[in-house]
Design a protein around this motif. Structure first.
Motif, PDB file in Angstrom:
ATOM      1  N   TRP A  37     -49.025  44.103  -0.548  1.00  0.00           N
ATOM      2  CA  TRP A  37     -49.406  42.702  -0.338  1.00  0.00           C
ATOM      3  C   TRP A  37     -50.879  42.631   0.025  1.00  0.00           C
ATOM      4  N   THR A  38     -51.582  41.693  -0.588  1.00  0.00           N
ATOM      5  CA  THR A  38     -52.982  41.461  -0.284  1.00  0.00           C
ATOM      6  C   THR A  38     -53.072  40.396   0.802  1.00  0.00           C
ATOM      7  N   VAL A  39     -53.839  40.676   1.844  1.00  0.00           N
ATOM      8  CA  VAL A  39     -53.856  39.809   3.024  1.00  0.00           C
ATOM      9  C   VAL A  39     -55.286  39.402   3.354  1.00  0.00           C
ATOM     10  N   PHE A  40     -55.475  38.091   3.522  1.00  0.00           N
ATOM     11  CA  PHE A  40     -56.734  37.551   4.046  1.00  0.00           C
ATOM     12  C   PHE A  40     -56.454  37.237   5.518  1.00  0.00           C
ATOM     13  N   ARG A  41     -57.139  37.939   6.411  1.00  0.00           N
ATOM     14  CA  ARG A  41     -56.940  37.760   7.850  1.00  0.00           C
ATOM     15  C   ARG A  41     -58.137  37.031   8.452  1.00  0.00           C
ATOM     16  N   ILE A  42     -57.872  36.060   9.311  1.00  0.00           N
ATOM     17  CA  ILE A  42     -58.900  35.360  10.048  1.00  0.00           C
ATOM     18  C   ILE A  42     -58.573  35.496  11.526  1.00  0.00           C
ATOM     19  N   GLY A  43     -59.411  36.221  12.266  1.00  0.00           N
ATOM     20  CA  GLY A  43     -59.173  36.386  13.702  1.00  0.00           C
ATOM     21  C   GLY A  43     -59.645  35.161  14.477  1.00  0.00           C
ATOM     22  N   GLU A  70     -63.840  20.500  16.985  1.00  0.00           N
ATOM     23  CA  GLU A  70     -62.921  19.607  17.690  1.00  0.00           C
ATOM     24  C   GLU A  70     -61.576  20.312  17.812  1.00  0.00           C
ATOM     25  N   SER A  71     -60.805  19.922  18.818  1.00  0.00           N
ATOM     26  CA  SER A  71     -59.502  20.543  19.022  1.00  0.00           C
ATOM     27  C   SER A  71     -58.579  20.164  17.867  1.00  0.00           C
ATOM     28  N   THR A  72     -58.122  21.182  17.146  1.00  0.00           N
ATOM     29  CA  THR A  72     -57.342  20.952  15.923  1.00  0.00           C
ATOM     30  C   THR A  72     -56.035  21.736  15.984  1.00  0.00           C
ATOM     31  N   ASP A  73     -54.948  21.085  15.541  1.00  0.00           N
ATOM     32  CA  ASP A  73     -53.646  21.746  15.456  1.00  0.00           C
ATOM     33  C   ASP A  73     -53.613  22.539  14.149  1.00  0.00           C
ATOM     34  N   LEU A  74     -53.768  23.860  14.259  1.00  0.00           N
ATOM     35  CA  LEU A  74     -53.800  24.687  13.059  1.00  0.00           C
ATOM     36  C   LEU A  74     -52.462  24.692  12.328  1.00  0.00           C
ATOM     37  N   LYS A  75     -51.381  24.544  13.067  1.00  0.00           N
ATOM     38  CA  LYS A  75     -50.061  24.520  12.438  1.00  0.00           C
ATOM     39  C   LYS A  75     -49.960  23.340  11.472  1.00  0.00           C
ATOM     40  N   LYS A  76     -50.385  22.155  11.928  1.00  0.00           N
ATOM     41  CA  LYS A  76     -50.353  20.964  11.064  1.00  0.00           C
ATOM     42  C   LYS A  76     -51.340  21.109   9.910  1.00  0.00           C
ATOM     43  N   LEU A  77     -52.532  21.675  10.195  1.00  0.00           N
ATOM     44  CA  LEU A  77     -53.543  21.838   9.148  1.00  0.00           C
ATOM     45  C   LEU A  77     -53.022  22.738   8.042  1.00  0.00           C
ATOM     46  N   MET A  78     -52.353  23.817   8.393  1.00  0.00           N
ATOM     47  CA  MET A  78     -51.849  24.744   7.378  1.00  0.00           C
ATOM     48  C   MET A  78     -50.696  24.133   6.590  1.00  0.00           C
ATOM     49  N   LYS A  79     -49.878  23.334   7.248  1.00  0.00           N
ATOM     50  CA  LYS A  79     -48.810  22.618   6.525  1.00  0.00           C
ATOM     51  C   LYS A  79     -49.413  21.683   5.486  1.00  0.00           C
ATOM     52  N   GLY A 108     -62.763  20.190   8.705  1.00  0.00           N
ATOM     53  CA  GLY A 108     -63.077  20.112   7.279  1.00  0.00           C
ATOM     54  C   GLY A 108     -63.489  21.464   6.707  1.00  0.00           C
ATOM     55  N   GLN A 109     -64.308  22.207   7.458  1.00  0.00           N
ATOM     56  CA  GLN A 109     -64.777  23.501   6.950  1.00  0.00           C
ATOM     57  C   GLN A 109     -63.650  24.522   6.874  1.00  0.00           C
ATOM     58  N   ILE A 110     -62.811  24.598   7.905  1.00  0.00           N
ATOM     59  CA  ILE A 110     -61.705  25.554   7.884  1.00  0.00           C
ATOM     60  C   ILE A 110     -60.690  25.168   6.807  1.00  0.00           C
ATOM     61  N   GLU A 111     -60.502  23.877   6.587  1.00  0.00           N
ATOM     62  CA  GLU A 111     -59.623  23.432   5.506  1.00  0.00           C
ATOM     63  C   GLU A 111     -60.163  23.915   4.163  1.00  0.00           C
ATOM     64  N   GLN A 112     -61.491  23.831   3.986  1.00  0.00           N
ATOM     65  CA  GLN A 112     -62.102  24.305   2.745  1.00  0.00           C
ATOM     66  C   GLN A 112     -61.901  25.811   2.585  1.00  0.00           C
ATOM     67  N   VAL A 113     -61.988  26.554   3.696  1.00  0.00           N
ATOM     68  CA  VAL A 113     -61.745  27.999   3.657  1.00  0.00           C
ATOM     69  C   VAL A 113     -60.333  28.285   3.157  1.00  0.00           C
ATOM     70  N   LEU A 114     -59.336  27.601   3.723  1.00  0.00           N
ATOM     71  CA  LEU A 114     -57.946  27.823   3.336  1.00  0.00           C
ATOM     72  C   LEU A 114     -57.721  27.476   1.869  1.00  0.00           C
ATOM     73  N   VAL A 115     -58.340  26.380   1.419  1.00  0.00           N
ATOM     74  CA  VAL A 115     -58.198  25.983   0.014  1.00  0.00           C
ATOM     75  C   VAL A 115     -58.779  27.063  -0.891  1.00  0.00           C
ATOM     76  N   ASN A 116     -59.970  27.572  -0.549  1.00  0.00           N
ATOM     77  CA  ASN A 116     -60.600  28.623  -1.364  1.00  0.00           C
ATOM     78  C   ASN A 116     -59.743  29.889  -1.405  1.00  0.00           C
ATOM     79  N   VAL A 117     -59.220  30.289  -0.244  1.00  0.00           N
ATOM     80  CA  VAL A 117     -58.437  31.518  -0.165  1.00  0.00           C
ATOM     81  C   VAL A 117     -57.141  31.374  -0.964  1.00  0.00           C
TER      82      VAL A 117
END
Length: 431
Positions: free
Chosen positions: A422-428, A292-301, A334-343
């Protein structure tokens, strides 16, 4: 100074006739009739000598014209027979040679054209090197893989490029085959070989990505094992916990308090083991992303706020570096949120007190940076192996689940320590 055969012949004829004219004049001058006849003969001899000279020069002219045509790579010029035996033999040989050269050239052009089309259409990346082992050609697949045009890499040695995969292949020898893994997830099979060009060896690299096949094979293998384990363990734990609960209820007398407490500990251990197996099973049962169309800026906040408490307890600071405009993408929220939480959870564990975690976002990628303990190259290639963990009590489920979610979304990703520490996790996000 060297005199040509042509000049020698003309000089010889000229000298010969001058001498003959002089001798005729000296000997036959008194006999007018014989003198005139001799002069006519000498004139006729001169004309014959000129004609012989022309006949002699005609094959040379044919040869010279043919050589010029061959130099200009023009194989369409052919000569018409003249009716003169020797010249016609030369013309016949020349025309036959031109026909063979034209046929061979056409065949070579067709083969070269076919080879070019075959290389361009190949699903395998092909990097062609010149005589000095510098990059001279890339097919379409290679340009897509390295995200650049030939002009950006042409003339460079493999070690001079900014691509880690090409740099790692610098010391490969002709005939050598190697499996290379980059950023801990992408796996390539590389074969180096050579071909002959103008009598000299030129090398080329064939680079085939095996990531999808290997990941699918891994998933099928560990999925089967996990399902078998979950079935057996859950059946056993369910029956065991039921017995423990029943026994606890039967031992209601105060004299059995110590035993009831021990039974409760055993029951709690059963429940933890059940949750442990459920975590493994979640990786196998991961559903297809519901996008679904998701605002990544709000999700990351929101994720930053959610993880702030856990970070503060360890003395870690979470910061955000987000764009002013909203960034919408089609994802399973929900899945991308779980990814961010894990990272972020892994980043917290990697940082020491007063460490920093910075969440960054652009229209092309998500970045989670931390200044904690760097990742060694040896660890980096294993990070996304199924259930690999650097922690003694770790299950390796977090990164395995993260890997599956991002692969199902079709996103590129990597986890590595940059030169700045700096250690970086990148998601393209470009797919």
């Amino acid at each position: 100074m060297r005199i040509s055969t042509k000049a020698k012949y003309i000089l010889y004829i000229l000298v010969l006739h001058v001498i003959l004219v002089f001798l005729v004049y000296k000997i036959l001058f008194q006999d007018k009739l014989l003198f005139i006849g001799s002069e006519v003969f000498l004139l006729f001899s001169t004309i014959v000598s000129i004609q012989i000279y022309r006949n002699f020069m005609q094959p040379i002219k044919f040869v010279r014209s043919g050589i010029e045509a061959i130099k200009d790579k023009d194989f369409s010029i052919k000569f018409v027979p003249t009716g003169k035996g020797e010249v016609d033999t030369l013309i016949e040989v020349y025309n036959l040679m031109i026909d063979q050269l034209r046929e061979e050239r056409t065949k070579l052009h067709e083969q070269h054209f076919f080879l070019e089309k075959l290389i361009e259409a190949s699903p395998i990346s092909i990097v062609i090197l010149d005589f000095d082992d510098r990059i001279s050609g890339l097919n379409i697949k290679a340009r897509e893989q390295f995200k650049c045009d030939l002009s950006e890499l042409e003339g460079k040695r493999l070690a001079e490029t900014e691509h880690s995969l090409l740099t790692e292949l610098e010391n490969m020898l002709d005939g050598e085959s190697r499996v290379v893994k980059t950023n801990g997830i992408v796996t390539f099979k590389v074969q180096r070989s050579h071909f002959m060009d103008q009598g000299f060896r030129r090398s080329f690299l064939m680079i085939e990505e095996l990531t999808n096949e290997i990941l699918e094979s891994e998933k099928n293998a560990y999925g089967k094992v996990i399902r078998m384990m979950a079935h057996e363990v859950n059946n056993t734990l369910g029956a065991t916990d039921s017995i423990l609960q029943t026994t606890t209820q039967l031992l209601s007398d105060d004299s059995f308090s110590d035993l009831r407490e021990a039974l409760q500990v055993a029951s709690e251990r059963n429940r933890r083991l059940t949750r442990f197996m459920r975590n493994f099973a979640d990786v196998v049962r991961l559903p297809v992303p519901s996008r679904e169309s998701t605002d990544l800026k709000k999700l990351m906040k929101d994720v930053a706020v959610f993880m702030e408490s856990a970070a503060s307890q360890s003395g870690i600071h979470i910061e955000t570096d987000l764009p002013e405009t909203d960034v919408f993408k089609m994802i399973d929220t929900g899945q991308i949120e779980q990814v961010l939480v894990n990272v972020i959870k892994n980043a917290i564990e990697a940082c020491e007190k007063d460490g920093r975690i910075i969440l960054g976002l652009t229209h092309g990628e998500i970045l989670v940076r931390n200044n904690g303990k760097p990742i060694s190259p040896e660890t980096g290639v294993k990070l996304f192996n199924p259930f690999f963990s650097t922690k003694s009590d770790g299950q390796g489920i977090g990164l395995t689940l993260t890997r599956e979610i991002l692969l199902n979304h079709g996103f590129d990703f990597s986890l590595e320590t940059d030169p700045d520490g700096w250690t970086v996790f990148r998601i393209g996000l470009t797919r």
